[in-house]
Design a protein around this motif. Structure first.
Motif, short mmCIF file in Angstrom:
data_model
loop_
_atom_site.label_atom_id
_atom_site.label_comp_id
_atom_site.label_asym_id
_atom_site.label_seq_id
_atom_site.Cartn_x
_atom_site.Cartn_y
_atom_site.Cartn_z
N GLY A 1 20.98 7.52 -5.03
CA GLY A 1 20.57 6.18 -5.41
C GLY A 1 20.18 5.27 -4.27
N SER A 2 20.10 5.78 -3.04
CA SER A 2 19.75 4.92 -1.92
C SER A 2 18.68 5.57 -1.06
CB SER A 2 20.99 4.60 -1.07
OG SER A 2 21.43 5.76 -0.37
N ALA A 3 18.02 4.74 -0.24
CA ALA A 3 16.93 5.22 0.60
C ALA A 3 16.84 4.37 1.86
CB ALA A 3 15.61 5.17 -0.16
N LEU A 4 16.21 4.93 2.89
CA LEU A 4 15.97 4.22 4.14
C LEU A 4 14.58 3.58 4.09
CD1 LEU A 4 17.31 6.87 6.70
CD2 LEU A 4 18.46 4.78 5.94
N LEU A 5 14.52 2.27 4.27
CA LEU A 5 13.25 1.56 4.18
C LEU A 5 12.25 2.02 5.24
CD1 LEU A 5 14.52 -2.08 3.55
CD2 LEU A 5 13.43 -0.56 1.89
N CYS A 6 12.75 2.40 6.42
CA CYS A 6 11.83 2.78 7.50
C CYS A 6 11.19 4.13 7.27
CB CYS A 6 12.55 2.76 8.84
SG CYS A 6 13.78 4.09 9.07
N MET A 7 11.72 4.93 6.34
CA MET A 7 11.20 6.26 6.05
C MET A 7 10.53 6.35 4.68
SD MET A 7 11.99 8.42 8.60
CE MET A 7 11.42 7.12 9.71
N SER A 8 10.81 5.39 3.80
CA SER A 8 10.45 5.52 2.38
C SER A 8 9.14 4.82 2.05
CB SER A 8 11.56 4.93 1.50
OG SER A 8 12.76 5.63 1.71
N ARG A 9 8.35 5.48 1.20
CA ARG A 9 7.14 4.91 0.64
C ARG A 9 7.30 4.84 -0.88
NH1 ARG A 9 6.13 7.22 5.33
NH2 ARG A 9 4.44 6.41 6.63
N GLY A 10 6.85 3.76 -1.45
CA GLY A 10 7.02 3.60 -2.89
C GLY A 10 6.02 4.42 -3.69
N ASP B 1 0.87 -1.17 0.00
CA ASP B 1 0.00 0.00 0.00
C ASP B 1 0.91 1.23 0.00
OD1 ASP B 1 -1.59 2.20 0.74
OD2 ASP B 1 -2.92 0.94 1.93
N PRO B 2 0.72 2.19 -0.91
CA PRO B 2 1.59 3.36 -0.95
C PRO B 2 1.60 4.16 0.34
CG PRO B 2 0.29 3.20 -2.96
CD PRO B 2 -0.26 2.18 -2.02
N ALA B 3 0.62 3.95 1.23
CA ALA B 3 0.62 4.67 2.50
C ALA B 3 1.59 4.07 3.51
CB ALA B 3 -0.80 4.69 3.08
N GLN B 4 2.08 2.84 3.25
CA GLN B 4 2.99 2.16 4.16
C GLN B 4 4.44 2.47 3.82
OE1 GLN B 4 1.50 -1.91 3.29
NE2 GLN B 4 1.44 -2.14 5.52
N THR B 5 5.30 2.43 4.84
CA THR B 5 6.73 2.41 4.53
C THR B 5 7.07 1.05 3.93
OG1 THR B 5 7.43 1.51 6.68
CG2 THR B 5 7.21 3.93 6.49
N LEU B 6 8.12 1.01 3.15
CA LEU B 6 8.51 -0.26 2.54
C LEU B 6 8.92 -1.29 3.59
CD1 LEU B 6 10.48 1.08 -0.56
CD2 LEU B 6 8.23 -0.02 -0.54
#
Length: 328
Positions: A63-72, A19-24
């Motif tokens: 080119g990188s991201a934090l999974l706990c902060m990022s939404r797809g 769900d785009p509302a969730q963090t990855l």
């Protein structure tokens, strides 16, 4: 629903919808996959991954991201060091009672908590919990007790000037008072196998190491464990009696104490930084598992140098990086 595809070492891939509302990170957990993470607040860098295709929000940085902060933002493809099936242990919220509180060092409190009668909360050695405080964000602390004591937990808390929990909450607690705990969290736990284990702790980063060692030394007496524990001064190594017990009882356990500022003469300790002691002792880490717990700067340096200079596989580096609330 969008799809996240994860490229893993050795050519493996996994995929899940989100769900785009969730963090990855939350979406992966909901889909049954545990990805590297620690603080869940964007401080520790443990969940940073490469974004190979697609876009995330906030935008990827170099080119990188934090999974706990990022939404797809639509379908994404990322590269991660590992992904493991989520443990079946259910997370619980309990009202725990203070059983005992003592100061193990001038700035380290050891807190023993008991769950309500009949309540047991399974967890893995090395994981952490959150303390819920009224009107404030939850505080995260590693559990230093072994999982077999599932009717309660022990915490080892560094008390910093200005910290809400250490300076404002702890002084008001008395035996019998309750704290709201949620547990377990985190992927910092011992992986099975014969590989020798190197553990690197900075300050109260010793807490999850105690939990892991209390659990593992009895179960895997043939496996080799080396604990490197660093602090500024000698009183920062506040559990040396416990370490001495492990040394007496387990032939395959080795301890190295490291002081960055304090006097080391006649102490048996080394002078310097704890991760550099590992580098000095090991020319090749390719066959090891390495577990590191401490402040984010130390964890980041250890990860970079162990992988780049000592051939440690990225997937064999496990970290729990923390920053005290007063420092974050």
């Amino acid at each position: 629903m969008n799809t996240c595809t994860i490229e893993l070492p050795e050519g493996r891939t996994i995929a899940f919808t989100f769900d785009p509302a969730q963090t990855l990170l939350d979406a992966a957990a909901q889909a049954g996959w545990e990805l590297p993470h620690s603080c869940r607040r964007g401080n520790c860098e443990s969940c940073r991954v490469q974004v190979l295709e697609g876009a995330v929000h906030p935008p990827a940085r170099q080119g990188s991201a934090l999974l706990c902060m990022s939404r797809g933002c639509g379908d994404v493809r990322i590269a991660a060091d590992r992904a493991e099936p989520v443990s079946g242990a259910a997370r619980k919220t309990v009202q725990a009672r203070l059983y005992r509180l003592r100061m193990a060092a001038p700035d380290v409190a050891v807190i023993d908590l008991r769950f309500p009668a009949g309540v047991k909360v399974p967890f893995k050695a090395g994981q952490y919990l959150q303390v819920h405080l009224a009107g404030a964000q939850p505080r995260s602390f590693s559990m230093s007790s072994a999982p077999r004591a599932a009717d309660g937990v022990q915490l080892q808390v560094r008390v910093l000037p200005g910290s809400l929990f250490g300076e404002q909450v702890l002084p008001t607690l008395k035996p019998g008072d309750t704290l709201a705990l949620e547990l377990p969290f985190g992927d910092f736990y011992l992986r099975e196998g014969p590989a020798p284990v190197i553990m690197v702790a900075g300050g109260t980063g010793f807490a999850p190491m105690q939990s892991i060692l209390e659990d593992a030394l009895a179960r895997q007496p043939e496996r080799r464990f080396t604990l490197y524990w660093g602090a500024r001064r000698a009183d920062g190594l506040y559990a040396l009696e416990q370490v001495a017990k492990w040394q007496r009882r387990h032939a395959n356990f080795r301890f190295v104490g490291v002081l960055s500022e304090g006097e080391t003469a006649d102490t048996g300790m080394r002078q310097g930084l704890v991760h550099e002691a590992v580098l000095a002792d090991h020319a090749d880490l390719s066959g090891h598992q390495v577990y590191v717990c401490g402040n984010p700067a130390m964890v980041g340096l250890a990860r970079e140098r162990f992988v780049r200079e000592r051939a440690l596989p990225k997937a064999s580096f496990f970290a729990d990086a923390f920053a005290a609330t007063a420092q974050a």
